[in-house]
Scaffold this active site. Structure first.
Site, PDB file in Angstrom:
ATOM      1  N   THR A 154      -0.130  10.750  -1.723  1.00 20.96           N
ATOM      2  CA  THR A 154      -1.318  11.080  -2.519  1.00 20.96           C
ATOM      3  C   THR A 154      -2.460  11.471  -1.589  1.00 20.96           C
ATOM      4  O   THR A 154      -2.522  10.991  -0.456  1.00 20.96           O
ATOM      5  CB  THR A 154      -1.708   9.827  -3.334  1.00 20.96           C
ATOM      6  N   ARG A 182       5.145   7.834 -17.189  1.00 23.59           N
ATOM      7  CA  ARG A 182       4.485   6.858 -16.292  1.00 23.59           C
ATOM      8  C   ARG A 182       3.116   7.392 -15.842  1.00 23.59           C
ATOM      9  O   ARG A 182       2.941   8.577 -15.581  1.00 23.59           O
ATOM     10  CB  ARG A 182       5.396   6.640 -15.076  1.00 23.59           C
ATOM     11  N   THR A 203      -4.439   5.023  -2.402  1.00 22.39           N
ATOM     12  CA  THR A 203      -3.063   5.508  -2.426  1.00 22.39           C
ATOM     13  C   THR A 203      -2.157   4.296  -2.344  1.00 22.39           C
ATOM     14  O   THR A 203      -2.598   3.205  -2.010  1.00 22.39           O
ATOM     15  CB  THR A 203      -2.798   6.499  -1.268  1.00 22.39           C
ATOM     16  N   GLY A 204      -0.875   4.497  -2.646  1.00 23.43           N
ATOM     17  CA  GLY A 204       0.065   3.380  -2.618  1.00 23.43           C
ATOM     18  C   GLY A 204       0.808   3.303  -3.933  1.00 23.43           C
ATOM     19  O   GLY A 204       0.899   4.301  -4.656  1.00 23.43           O
ATOM     20  N   GLY A 206       1.045   2.761  -7.549  1.00 21.47           N
ATOM     21  CA  GLY A 206       0.043   2.793  -8.605  1.00 21.47           C
ATOM     22  C   GLY A 206      -0.023   1.508  -9.415  1.00 21.47           C
ATOM     23  O   GLY A 206      -1.107   1.030  -9.765  1.00 21.47           O
TER      24      GLY A 206
HETATM   25  N1  ASP Z   1      -0.641   6.087  -6.048  1.00 18.49           N
HETATM   26  C1  ASP Z   1       0.326   7.098  -6.398  1.00 18.49           C
HETATM   27  C2  ASP Z   1       1.048   6.670  -7.651  1.00 18.49           C
HETATM   28  O1  ASP Z   1       1.410   5.525  -7.792  1.00 18.49           O
HETATM   29  C3  ASP Z   1       1.327   7.375  -5.350  1.00 18.49           C
HETATM   30  C4  ASP Z   1       0.774   7.588  -3.972  1.00 18.49           C
HETATM   31  O2  ASP Z   1      -0.261   7.041  -3.624  1.00 18.49           O
HETATM   32  O3  ASP Z   1       1.383   8.325  -3.205  1.00 18.49           O
HETATM   33  O4  ASP Z   1       1.308   7.510  -8.474  1.00 18.49           O
END
Ligand code: ASP
Length: 280
Positions: A154, A182, A203-204, A206
């Site tokens: 992200t 989702r 990010t991470g 979700g």
């Molecule tokens: N946060 C994003 C999600 O869960 C994924 C990501 O951070 O790469 O959709």
């Protein structure tokens, strides 16, 4: 003026040295270009500009290069928030547009500012956004190997302009291989939040970020007087009981920039007009 951007997570065990160097270079180039843009644009315009550059770079999981969901389709989410007006706009699970963040920009003008699914895609078409495939061969290969969360990439930006205004933008292709329907954290206040005191982009995973309300909590703590470093530390400590997986970048109104991740390692770059810091 201050600028900090992220490009999601980077896994030492699954990513080669070349990809790491490519991401470092890409983030450095983008933070430099966006900082030059900030010289004569607002924080809000600059956050959008930086995120659109990140969306266009195939190295990151947003816009072109987005991950593919379990049914083989790409659905993207992006959000924008203005620390002055406190307005947030966003799209959730939009399909086939080149820059989801630009659709969020258009939504800022409407009362209904966060649109999901077909409604978001239809709105984009009405606004003149062409049909654009954001799929790249590497993501299709990962999809075929069912490699869901391998490439959490992200993108996000927090900007503080010369007038002291804060803005945040975040954009994602999601976790990869997720169930249809989702919802990512990126277009929620858990993943993208600012006011006049502090701005944060996450990010991470979700689900972990939503459980922790990460961006909102950090911003609220800074608003209530906690130093940004402590606000990050306390909020990240609250992820620990369930091993929550998150990374965040932030700037406070005084120009203090901060970043933190719960697991190795979030990729980011920041620029204060003197020194560029890039993850390593
Ligand atoms: N946060 C994003 C999600 O869960 C994924 C990501 O951070 O790469 O959709």
């Amino acid at each position: 003026m201050r600028l900090i951007i992220h490009g999601g997570f980077f896994s030492e065990s699954t990513t080669d040295a070349q990809t790491k160097a490519d991401k470092q270079n890409a983030l450095k180039t983008i933070v430099t270009k966006a900082y030059a843009y900030l010289e004569n644009h607002s924080a809000l315009e600059t956050a959008v500009y930086a995120v659109s550059l990140l969306e266009d770079d195939v190295l990151f999981n947003a816009g072109t290069g987005s991950q593919i969901q379990s049914d083989g389709k790409i659905r993207m989410s992006a959000a924008l928030m203005d620390g002055v007006s406190h307005k947030m706009s966003g799209v959730i699970n939009i399909e086939e547009v080149k820059n989801p963040i630009e659709v969020a920009v258009q939504l800022m003008k409407y009362d209904d500012r966060i649109l999901g699914g077909e409604g978001a895609t239809q709105f984009a078409r009405q606004q003149g956004f062409d049909v654009f495939s954001t799929e790249v061969p590497q993501r299709r290969k990962e999809y075929e190997a069912k490699l869901g969360t391998k490439g959490l990439g992200t993108v996000g930006c927090v900007a503080l302009d010369a007038q002291g205004r804060l803005a945040v933008a975040t954009s994602t292709g999601g976790k990869g291989f997720e169930m249809v329907g989702r919802i990512s954290d990126s277009a929620t206040v858990a993943g993208n939040y600012t006011n006049e005191f502090c701005g944060v982009s996450c990010t991470g995973v979700g689900e972990d970020i939503v459980s922790n309300a990460t961006a909102t909590k950090i911003v609220t703590r800074v608003t209530d007087g906690m130093p940004i470093k402590e606000a990050f530390a306390k909020t990240f400590a609250e992820l620990k009981p369930y091993d929550g997986f998150a990374g965040a970048i932030g700037i406070d109104k005084d120009g203090n920039m901060f970043h933190k991740d719960s697991h190795p390692s979030m990729v980011f770059a920041s620029y204060d007009g003197e020194t560029i810091e890039v993850f390593n």
